[in-house]
Design a protein around this motif. Sequence first.
Motif, PDB file in Angstrom:
ATOM      1  N   LEU A 387       0.833  -1.212   0.000  1.00  0.00           N
ATOM      2  CA  LEU A 387       0.000   0.000   0.000  1.00  0.00           C
ATOM      3  C   LEU A 387       0.866   1.260   0.000  1.00  0.00           C
ATOM      4  O   LEU A 387       0.597   2.209  -0.751  1.00  0.00           O
ATOM      5  N   ILE A 388       1.908   1.271   0.828  1.00  0.00           N
ATOM      6  CA  ILE A 388       2.810   2.431   0.889  1.00  0.00           C
ATOM      7  C   ILE A 388       3.469   2.665  -0.469  1.00  0.00           C
ATOM      8  O   ILE A 388       3.553   3.799  -0.949  1.00  0.00           O
ATOM      9  N   LEU A 389       3.920   1.578  -1.108  1.00  0.00           N
ATOM     10  CA  LEU A 389       4.560   1.695  -2.422  1.00  0.00           C
ATOM     11  C   LEU A 389       3.586   2.249  -3.461  1.00  0.00           C
ATOM     12  O   LEU A 389       3.964   3.056  -4.316  1.00  0.00           O
ATOM     13  N   GLY A 390       2.319   1.817  -3.373  1.00  0.00           N
ATOM     14  CA  GLY A 390       1.305   2.314  -4.297  1.00  0.00           C
ATOM     15  C   GLY A 390       1.163   3.821  -4.223  1.00  0.00           C
ATOM     16  O   GLY A 390       1.176   4.511  -5.253  1.00  0.00           O
ATOM     17  N   TYR A 391       1.049   4.345  -3.003  1.00  0.00           N
ATOM     18  CA  TYR A 391       0.927   5.798  -2.828  1.00  0.00           C
ATOM     19  C   TYR A 391       2.230   6.515  -3.170  1.00  0.00           C
ATOM     20  O   TYR A 391       2.225   7.576  -3.804  1.00  0.00           O
ATOM     21  N   ALA A 392       3.355   5.936  -2.758  1.00  0.00           N
ATOM     22  CA  ALA A 392       4.656   6.576  -2.996  1.00  0.00           C
ATOM     23  C   ALA A 392       4.962   6.659  -4.489  1.00  0.00           C
ATOM     24  O   ALA A 392       5.539   7.648  -4.958  1.00  0.00           O
ATOM     25  N   SER A 393       4.577   5.629  -5.252  1.00  0.00           N
ATOM     26  CA  SER A 393       4.837   5.619  -6.699  1.00  0.00           C
ATOM     27  C   SER A 393       4.110   6.750  -7.415  1.00  0.00           C
ATOM     28  O   SER A 393       4.519   7.187  -8.488  1.00  0.00           O
ATOM     29  N   HIS A 420      10.362   2.587   0.360  1.00  0.00           N
ATOM     30  CA  HIS A 420       9.175   2.999  -0.392  1.00  0.00           C
ATOM     31  C   HIS A 420       8.734   4.408  -0.017  1.00  0.00           C
ATOM     32  O   HIS A 420       8.466   5.240  -0.881  1.00  0.00           O
ATOM     33  N   VAL A 421       8.639   4.667   1.286  1.00  0.00           N
ATOM     34  CA  VAL A 421       8.080   5.952   1.740  1.00  0.00           C
ATOM     35  C   VAL A 421       9.008   7.118   1.394  1.00  0.00           C
ATOM     36  O   VAL A 421       8.551   8.248   1.193  1.00  0.00           O
ATOM     37  N   LEU A 422      10.304   6.857   1.289  1.00  0.00           N
ATOM     38  CA  LEU A 422      11.254   7.917   0.935  1.00  0.00           C
ATOM     39  C   LEU A 422      11.052   8.413  -0.501  1.00  0.00           C
ATOM     40  O   LEU A 422      11.433   9.530  -0.831  1.00  0.00           O
ATOM     41  N   ARG A 423      10.420   7.582  -1.338  1.00  0.00           N
ATOM     42  CA  ARG A 423      10.207   7.961  -2.744  1.00  0.00           C
ATOM     43  C   ARG A 423       9.387   9.240  -2.887  1.00  0.00           C
ATOM     44  O   ARG A 423       9.615  10.031  -3.797  1.00  0.00           O
ATOM     45  N   SER A 424       8.376   9.385  -2.009  1.00  0.00           N
ATOM     46  CA  SER A 424       7.449  10.504  -2.166  1.00  0.00           C
ATOM     47  C   SER A 424       7.662  11.593  -1.126  1.00  0.00           C
ATOM     48  O   SER A 424       6.845  12.503  -1.001  1.00  0.00           O
ATOM     49  N   TYR A 442      18.010   1.440  10.949  1.00  0.00           N
ATOM     50  CA  TYR A 442      18.008   0.998   9.549  1.00  0.00           C
ATOM     51  C   TYR A 442      18.946   1.804   8.665  1.00  0.00           C
ATOM     52  O   TYR A 442      18.949   1.618   7.445  1.00  0.00           O
ATOM     53  N   GLU A 443      19.753   2.687   9.251  1.00  0.00           N
ATOM     54  CA  GLU A 443      20.561   3.593   8.422  1.00  0.00           C
ATOM     55  C   GLU A 443      21.653   2.882   7.631  1.00  0.00           C
ATOM     56  O   GLU A 443      22.159   3.409   6.635  1.00  0.00           O
ATOM     57  N   ASN A 444      22.048   1.670   8.066  1.00  0.00           N
ATOM     58  CA  ASN A 444      23.123   0.953   7.361  1.00  0.00           C
ATOM     59  C   ASN A 444      22.608  -0.118   6.399  1.00  0.00           C
ATOM     60  O   ASN A 444      23.394  -0.843   5.801  1.00  0.00           O
ATOM     61  N   TYR A 445      21.282  -0.220   6.263  1.00  0.00           N
ATOM     62  CA  TYR A 445      20.716  -1.164   5.304  1.00  0.00           C
ATOM     63  C   TYR A 445      20.872  -0.600   3.895  1.00  0.00           C
ATOM     64  O   TYR A 445      20.567   0.567   3.649  1.00  0.00           O
ATOM     65  N   GLU A 446      21.305  -1.434   2.967  1.00  0.00           N
ATOM     66  CA  GLU A 446      21.655  -0.962   1.623  1.00  0.00           C
ATOM     67  C   GLU A 446      20.512  -0.232   0.934  1.00  0.00           C
ATOM     68  O   GLU A 446      20.684   0.860   0.388  1.00  0.00           O
ATOM     69  N   TYR A 447      19.315  -0.838   0.944  1.00  0.00           N
ATOM     70  CA  TYR A 447      18.206  -0.242   0.208  1.00  0.00           C
ATOM     71  C   TYR A 447      17.754   1.070   0.846  1.00  0.00           C
ATOM     72  O   TYR A 447      17.397   2.019   0.144  1.00  0.00           O
ATOM     73  N   VAL A 448      17.760   1.113   2.174  1.00  0.00           N
ATOM     74  CA  VAL A 448      17.379   2.347   2.866  1.00  0.00           C
ATOM     75  C   VAL A 448      18.403   3.434   2.575  1.00  0.00           C
ATOM     76  O   VAL A 448      18.054   4.583   2.275  1.00  0.00           O
ATOM     77  N   LEU A 449      19.656   3.078   2.662  1.00  0.00           N
ATOM     78  CA  LEU A 449      20.743   4.027   2.398  1.00  0.00           C
ATOM     79  C   LEU A 449      20.645   4.561   0.974  1.00  0.00           C
ATOM     80  O   LEU A 449      20.763   5.774   0.727  1.00  0.00           O
ATOM     81  N   GLY A 450      20.388   3.658   0.031  1.00  0.00           N
ATOM     82  CA  GLY A 450      20.248   4.063  -1.369  1.00  0.00           C
ATOM     83  C   GLY A 450      19.069   5.002  -1.572  1.00  0.00           C
ATOM     84  O   GLY A 450      19.172   6.011  -2.281  1.00  0.00           O
ATOM     85  N   SER A 451      17.933   4.677  -0.932  1.00  0.00           N
ATOM     86  CA  SER A 451      16.747   5.529  -1.061  1.00  0.00           C
ATOM     87  C   SER A 451      16.970   6.895  -0.428  1.00  0.00           C
ATOM     88  O   SER A 451      16.490   7.911  -0.949  1.00  0.00           O
ATOM     89  N   SER A 455      16.706  10.331  -2.484  1.00  0.00           N
ATOM     90  CA  SER A 455      15.759  11.364  -2.057  1.00  0.00           C
ATOM     91  C   SER A 455      16.450  12.698  -1.838  1.00  0.00           C
ATOM     92  O   SER A 455      15.910  13.747  -2.207  1.00  0.00           O
ATOM     93  N   TYR A 456      17.633  12.671  -1.238  1.00  0.00           N
ATOM     94  CA  TYR A 456      18.389  13.922  -1.042  1.00  0.00           C
ATOM     95  C   TYR A 456      18.735  14.544  -2.398  1.00  0.00           C
ATOM     96  O   TYR A 456      18.603  15.756  -2.593  1.00  0.00           O
ATOM     97  N   ALA A 457      19.158  13.705  -3.339  1.00  0.00           N
ATOM     98  CA  ALA A 457      19.523  14.212  -4.665  1.00  0.00           C
ATOM     99  C   ALA A 457      18.296  14.759  -5.395  1.00  0.00           C
ATOM    100  O   ALA A 457      18.348  15.817  -6.030  1.00  0.00           O
TER     101      ALA A 457
END
Length: 738
Positions: A387-393, A420-424, A442-451, A455-457
Amino acid sequence: MSFHGDFIKHHQRILRLLKTCSRAPSLRSTKPLHALTVTAGPNPDQPIFLYNSIISLYASLGEPLTARKLFDKMPDRNVVSFNSIISAYSRCGYVEDALRMFLYMINRGFEPTQFTFGGLLSCDSLNPVEGAQLQASVLKNGLFCADAFVGTALLGLYGRHGCFYEVVSVFEDMPRKSLVTWNSIVSIFGKHGFVEDCMFLFCELVRSEAALTESSFVGVIHGLSNEQDLEFGEQIHGLVIKNGFDYELLVANSLVNMYFQCAGICSAEKMFKDLAIRDVVSWNTIIGALAESENFGKALELYLRMSVDIVFPNQTTFVYVINSCAGLQNSILGKSIHAKVIKNALECDVFVGSALVDFYAKCDNLEGAHLCFSEISNKNIVSWNALILGYASKSSPTSIFVLIELLQLGYQPNEFTFSHVLRSSLAFELLQLHCLIIRMGYENYEYVLGSLMTSYAKSGLISDALAFVTALNIPRAVVPANIIAGIYNRTGQYNETVKLLSQLERPDIVSWNIVIAACAHNGDYKEVLELFKYMCAARIYPDNYTFVSLLSACSKLCNLALGSSLHGLIKKTEIISSDTFVCNMLIDMYGKCGSIGSSVKIFNEMTDRNVITWTALISALGLNGFAQRALERFREMEFLGFKPDRVALIAVLTACRHGGLVREGMELFERMNRSYGVEPEMDHYHCVVDLLVPQDRLAKFGLRFCLAEVCLSFQDNMPYSDGVFENLDPLLLSLKCL
C-alpha cells in the motif's frame, strides 16, 4: 455377556472411525469422535490408545489447546501421551509450552524417547542454544547412537538456523545414518546455496547404493540455481529417468524450476510440455517462472489453459496472475481475476490481498488498492509495504500517513517500508524520516541508504547526498555505490563515477552499466568496449541498458562491423531484441554508419514504435541523402498521431538541409510553434542558416556571421530571454546599421 459384546463392538467402530479420520483429518470429524470416546468410556484393552490418537489428530489440525484439555482429563498417561502433546505444541511453534511439558514428563518419572526429542527438535521456534542443551540430554540418554532419528532432527534444527559447523559435526558424529539423514543434509546445503557440497554429498549417497527416493532428488535439484549448475542438473535429470522418478510430480516440478533457474524460460517451458501429468504446482511453477521473466502475456495465457487440464487455481496461482496483470497494467483482465478470487473466498488472504493492492496501485486506482488492503484479515508488513509503495509511486503524501498508522498499530517496519516511503517524501519530511530511520537502526541497510541518497539528490540536496561517500564505507555496498555513481553521472563527474565503482569487489550489472555509460558520455569509446569485455569475462551478462551505451559508442566511432556484431548478440536474447529503446539505438547506429537499409529493416520489423523511433529513422534517412523519404516519413508519423518534439523537428530540418528542400524546410520551421507547440531553439536556427545561406557565402563569412544575418530576419521571435543569442548582439547591431 451381551452388554460386554456390545461394548467391544462399539469400541471397534470407534477404532474404525479413528482410522478414517486419520486419513483426512478435520475438526468437523474429530470433535464428534472425541465425544463418542468420552461417552463410551475407557476401553479396558486399550485404555490410552484412543486418547493419544485424538491428541495427535488435534495436533495435526493446529489445535494444541484442545489437545491439552484432553491430555489433562486423561485418567492415565504413558510416554506416547507426553510425546503427542509435546509434538502438538512443537508443530504450532509453542516452544516454551513444549519444553515445560518435557520437564513435567521427566518429573513424573517418564523416560524420554527418541520421539520425544524428535518432537522438540522439530519446533521452528526452538533456538540453537536450547537445541544444544537438548543435544546434551540426548547424548546422556544414549539415544544419539541408538538410531538416526534424533541425529536427523538435530541436523534439521541446526540447518534451519544456518549453523553449518554444527550440521557437519552432528552428521560426521552420527554412527548410523538413514536415507532420511542423507536427504536432509543434501537439502540443507542445497537450500543455503552450498552447491558444490550439495553435489558432493549427493554423489556420496549414490555411491552408497542406497535406494534413492523422490526426496533425494528434490533436495539436490533445489540447490541448482545458475548456468554453471546446468550440466550437473542434466545428469541428475538422466538419473531421475533411470530410476523411474520422472513421473513423480514433486521431482518433475523441481526439474521445471531447475531448468528455469539454470537455462532460462525456454528450457523450463520445454520441460513443462514434456510432463506426462501436471498438478497445480506444475502450473504454478511455469506461470511463476514466466511472470518472473516478465513474460506476463504468456503467463496469463497458461493460466487460461489450466482449465483445459481441469486444474483449479489456488492461492499461489492467483498471486502470479495478478502480478502479471499488474506488469501489463491490464485492468480489465485483472478485475475479472479479482472476481474469481472473491468467488474462491481468497480476498482476505494476505498474499493474494497484497498482490491485489499492488495491481490496483499500478493501474492508477489507489482507491481500489486501499479497499483491497482493508479486506485483508491478517495484515503483515508485506501488505503494508504494498500500500505504501502504491501511494509513494504516485508521489502521494498519503504514504507518510500510512507509515504513521502502521507504527501506531504496533507493526515493525522493515527496510523496504522506509525505501518505499522515501520515494514521495518532501525535503522537510526527508529530515524527519532520516531521524526515524537512525532511531530504528536501519541507516546501514543498503536499500534504505540508497533511497536516502536518491531522495536527497531528488530534493536538490546534492551535497547532502554526496556526503554519504565520506560518512560511510560506500565501496563495500553495491546499491548505495551505484546510486552515488548515478549522481556523479548526472552532474557530469564521469571520472568520479569510474573511480568510485572501481573500488567495488563484486560490481553488479547496474554498476557495469553506470561505468560504461560514464565512459560513453566522457567520449572514451574504446574504454567502453574494453569494459564490456571485462564484464563478459566476469560472467555478468549485458541487458538493454548495456547495449544502449555500446551502440552509442559504435555510432560515435562509425564502426559498422562492431555494431553488426552487437546486433547479432542482441538477437540471441529474445526480450532485449524486442526492447524499443534498443531498437531505436540500432536504427540510429546503422544510420550513422551508412547502412540505411538495415535502419529501415529494423524500423519495419518493430511492433512498438514511439516518437524517438520515428526521429531515429528520419535522422538516418536525412544523413544518408534520402531527404524526400525522410520528409515522407515525418508526414506519416504525423498522420499516425505522433506529435513531433524538438528533436524530431531538428532531424527533419537537417534532412531538408541535406537535400536542399528549402521551401519544405521553411514551412516546417514556420509551423513549429503554431502546429507543434515547440519554441525554436539554437539548434533549429542552425538548421535554418544551413538551409537558407548558400555554401559559398557560409565559407566566405563563417557560420557566426551568417547565423546573425538570418537571425536578424527572425529577431521578433528570437528567444533573447534565454540568453541563447546574447553573443550575437554586436553583430546584429552592425547588420542593422547596413
